[in-house]
Design a protein around this motif. Sequence first.
Motif, PDB file in Angstrom:
ATOM      1  N   GLU A  91       0.839  -1.198   0.000  1.00  0.00           N
ATOM      2  CA  GLU A  91       0.000   0.000   0.000  1.00  0.00           C
ATOM      3  C   GLU A  91       0.879   1.255   0.000  1.00  0.00           C
ATOM      4  O   GLU A  91       1.710   1.444   0.882  1.00  0.00           O
ATOM      5  N   GLY A  92       0.722   2.079  -1.023  1.00  0.00           N
ATOM      6  CA  GLY A  92       1.470   3.326  -1.124  1.00  0.00           C
ATOM      7  C   GLY A  92       2.829   3.203  -1.802  1.00  0.00           C
ATOM      8  O   GLY A  92       3.539   4.196  -1.931  1.00  0.00           O
ATOM      9  N   ASP A  93       3.224   2.028  -2.237  1.00  0.00           N
ATOM     10  CA  ASP A  93       4.523   1.811  -2.877  1.00  0.00           C
ATOM     11  C   ASP A  93       4.404   2.061  -4.384  1.00  0.00           C
ATOM     12  O   ASP A  93       4.117   1.162  -5.162  1.00  0.00           O
ATOM     13  N   THR A  94       4.661   3.293  -4.787  1.00  0.00           N
ATOM     14  CA  THR A  94       4.497   3.687  -6.184  1.00  0.00           C
ATOM     15  C   THR A  94       5.461   2.951  -7.099  1.00  0.00           C
ATOM     16  O   THR A  94       5.084   2.543  -8.202  1.00  0.00           O
ATOM     17  N   ALA A  95       6.699   2.783  -6.675  1.00  0.00           N
ATOM     18  CA  ALA A  95       7.706   2.126  -7.526  1.00  0.00           C
ATOM     19  C   ALA A  95       7.303   0.685  -7.847  1.00  0.00           C
ATOM     20  O   ALA A  95       7.484   0.220  -8.977  1.00  0.00           O
ATOM     21  N   TYR A  96       6.751  -0.021  -6.875  1.00  0.00           N
ATOM     22  CA  TYR A  96       6.323  -1.403  -7.110  1.00  0.00           C
ATOM     23  C   TYR A  96       5.221  -1.460  -8.166  1.00  0.00           C
ATOM     24  O   TYR A  96       5.262  -2.273  -9.093  1.00  0.00           O
ATOM     25  N   TYR A  97       4.209  -0.602  -8.018  1.00  0.00           N
ATOM     26  CA  TYR A  97       3.089  -0.610  -8.959  1.00  0.00           C
ATOM     27  C   TYR A  97       3.530  -0.180 -10.355  1.00  0.00           C
ATOM     28  O   TYR A  97       3.050  -0.707 -11.356  1.00  0.00           O
ATOM     29  N   ARG A  98       4.440   0.773 -10.445  1.00  0.00           N
ATOM     30  CA  ARG A  98       4.933   1.191 -11.765  1.00  0.00           C
ATOM     31  C   ARG A  98       5.698   0.063 -12.441  1.00  0.00           C
ATOM     32  O   ARG A  98       5.518  -0.173 -13.637  1.00  0.00           O
ATOM     33  N   ALA A  99       6.536  -0.636 -11.690  1.00  0.00           N
ATOM     34  CA  ALA A  99       7.276  -1.771 -12.266  1.00  0.00           C
ATOM     35  C   ALA A  99       6.307  -2.875 -12.692  1.00  0.00           C
ATOM     36  O   ALA A  99       6.493  -3.506 -13.738  1.00  0.00           O
ATOM     37  N   ARG A 100       5.272  -3.094 -11.908  1.00  0.00           N
ATOM     38  CA  ARG A 100       4.272  -4.111 -12.229  1.00  0.00           C
ATOM     39  C   ARG A 100       3.534  -3.774 -13.524  1.00  0.00           C
ATOM     40  O   ARG A 100       3.337  -4.629 -14.383  1.00  0.00           O
ATOM     41  N   VAL A 101       3.147  -2.508 -13.674  1.00  0.00           N
ATOM     42  CA  VAL A 101       2.470  -2.060 -14.885  1.00  0.00           C
ATOM     43  C   VAL A 101       3.406  -2.171 -16.083  1.00  0.00           C
ATOM     44  O   VAL A 101       3.008  -2.642 -17.158  1.00  0.00           O
ATOM     45  N   ASP A 102       4.657  -1.755 -15.913  1.00  0.00           N
ATOM     46  CA  ASP A 102       5.631  -1.830 -17.010  1.00  0.00           C
ATOM     47  C   ASP A 102       5.814  -3.267 -17.490  1.00  0.00           C
ATOM     48  O   ASP A 102       5.816  -3.530 -18.696  1.00  0.00           O
ATOM     49  N   ARG A 103       5.954  -4.205 -16.558  1.00  0.00           N
ATOM     50  CA  ARG A 103       6.132  -5.618 -16.930  1.00  0.00           C
ATOM     51  C   ARG A 103       4.910  -6.144 -17.674  1.00  0.00           C
ATOM     52  O   ARG A 103       5.035  -6.842 -18.682  1.00  0.00           O
ATOM     53  N   ARG A 104       3.726  -5.836 -17.182  1.00  0.00           N
ATOM     54  CA  ARG A 104       2.499  -6.350 -17.793  1.00  0.00           C
ATOM     55  C   ARG A 104       2.297  -5.809 -19.206  1.00  0.00           C
ATOM     56  O   ARG A 104       1.973  -6.548 -20.132  1.00  0.00           O
ATOM     57  N   ILE A 105       2.513  -4.512 -19.376  1.00  0.00           N
ATOM     58  CA  ILE A 105       2.330  -3.913 -20.697  1.00  0.00           C
ATOM     59  C   ILE A 105       3.396  -4.413 -21.661  1.00  0.00           C
ATOM     60  O   ILE A 105       3.101  -4.716 -22.817  1.00  0.00           O
ATOM     61  N   GLU A 106       4.632  -4.540 -21.191  1.00  0.00           N
ATOM     62  CA  GLU A 106       5.693  -5.039 -22.067  1.00  0.00           C
ATOM     63  C   GLU A 106       5.428  -6.484 -22.484  1.00  0.00           C
ATOM     64  O   GLU A 106       5.605  -6.850 -23.647  1.00  0.00           O
ATOM     65  N   LYS A 107       4.964  -7.296 -21.555  1.00  0.00           N
ATOM     66  CA  LYS A 107       4.659  -8.695 -21.869  1.00  0.00           C
ATOM     67  C   LYS A 107       3.526  -8.794 -22.891  1.00  0.00           C
ATOM     68  O   LYS A 107       3.616  -9.547 -23.867  1.00  0.00           O
ATOM     69  N   GLN A 108       2.463  -8.029 -22.691  1.00  0.00           N
ATOM     70  CA  GLN A 108       1.332  -8.075 -23.610  1.00  0.00           C
ATOM     71  C   GLN A 108       1.708  -7.486 -24.970  1.00  0.00           C
ATOM     72  O   GLN A 108       1.250  -7.971 -26.002  1.00  0.00           O
ATOM     73  N   THR A 109       2.567  -6.468 -24.985  1.00  0.00           N
ATOM     74  CA  THR A 109       3.026  -5.895 -26.250  1.00  0.00           C
ATOM     75  C   THR A 109       3.829  -6.923 -27.030  1.00  0.00           C
ATOM     76  O   THR A 109       3.662  -7.063 -28.243  1.00  0.00           O
ATOM     77  N   ARG A 110       4.689  -7.649 -26.344  1.00  0.00           N
ATOM     78  CA  ARG A 110       5.462  -8.700 -27.001  1.00  0.00           C
ATOM     79  C   ARG A 110       4.546  -9.771 -27.585  1.00  0.00           C
ATOM     80  O   ARG A 110       4.784 -10.270 -28.681  1.00  0.00           O
ATOM     81  N   ARG A 111       3.480 -10.121 -26.862  1.00  0.00           N
ATOM     82  CA  ARG A 111       2.521 -11.113 -27.365  1.00  0.00           C
ATOM     83  C   ARG A 111       1.859 -10.635 -28.646  1.00  0.00           C
ATOM     84  O   ARG A 111       1.672 -11.406 -29.582  1.00  0.00           O
ATOM     85  N   VAL A 112       1.471  -9.371 -28.688  1.00  0.00           N
ATOM     86  CA  VAL A 112       0.811  -8.832 -29.876  1.00  0.00           C
ATOM     87  C   VAL A 112       1.767  -8.814 -31.054  1.00  0.00           C
ATOM     88  O   VAL A 112       1.414  -9.191 -32.164  1.00  0.00           O
ATOM     89  N   GLU A 113       2.985  -8.374 -30.804  1.00  0.00           N
ATOM     90  CA  GLU A 113       3.923  -8.176 -31.908  1.00  0.00           C
ATOM     91  C   GLU A 113       4.531  -9.471 -32.421  1.00  0.00           C
ATOM     92  O   GLU A 113       4.993  -9.520 -33.548  1.00  0.00           O
ATOM     93  N   THR A 114       4.541 -10.516 -31.618  1.00  0.00           N
ATOM     94  CA  THR A 114       5.120 -11.778 -32.074  1.00  0.00           C
ATOM     95  C   THR A 114       4.079 -12.799 -32.482  1.00  0.00           C
ATOM     96  O   THR A 114       4.430 -13.845 -33.014  1.00  0.00           O
TER      97      THR A 114
END
Length: 181
Positions: free
Chosen positions: A94-117
């Motif tokens: 709760e309140g850990d901005t860096a954790y949530y940002r890293a989590r969002v970055d990983r999820r979007i990067e993973k889904q982007t890779r799925r779309v592009e490959t």
Amino acid sequence: MHDDDDPAWGPLPVRPAAVLWLLLLPLTLLFLPLWWVVWIILAVCFYSVAAVVQLIVYVVPRAENGAIRVLDATLGRVPFLPLWCVVPVALVREGDTAYYRARVDRRIEKQTRRVETASDYLREHHRDLELGAHYFRGAGAGYVLRVASERGWNLHPVLRSHPRRRLRLRHNGRPRPDFAN
């Protein structure tokens, strides 16, 4: 699009520890299983109706967007994880901005890779991404949209998003120039 100054697109406010442990955790443990049973019953009912609606979609070509909107307006209003629910991540981070940002970055990067490959017939399946508020709580919907737009994602053209509850994104389907081999 959205306004960066609008507080609705920023991080959700940090909940006090007393509220988390004394109110929301017991509420989650008691009512979440019941909530899930009701949600599954509603899903079965709506998807059985959707099978009938699918016949109408085959007959009337432009009814597909309307059918999607009807399902979104009904089942989409009942979240699988309600906002009052406390997931274990929220208790610890709760309140850990860096954790949530890293989590969002990983999820979007993973889904982007799925779309592009993905091959052409699978690409359509991977083009949609839905993130609940539990996923981006500490980072904010504005951060999610900013990071996602850099990778070719935009707000879904048909399905609605709400910055305090859920974001529905759709990829443009084109590979990024830096990803091409």
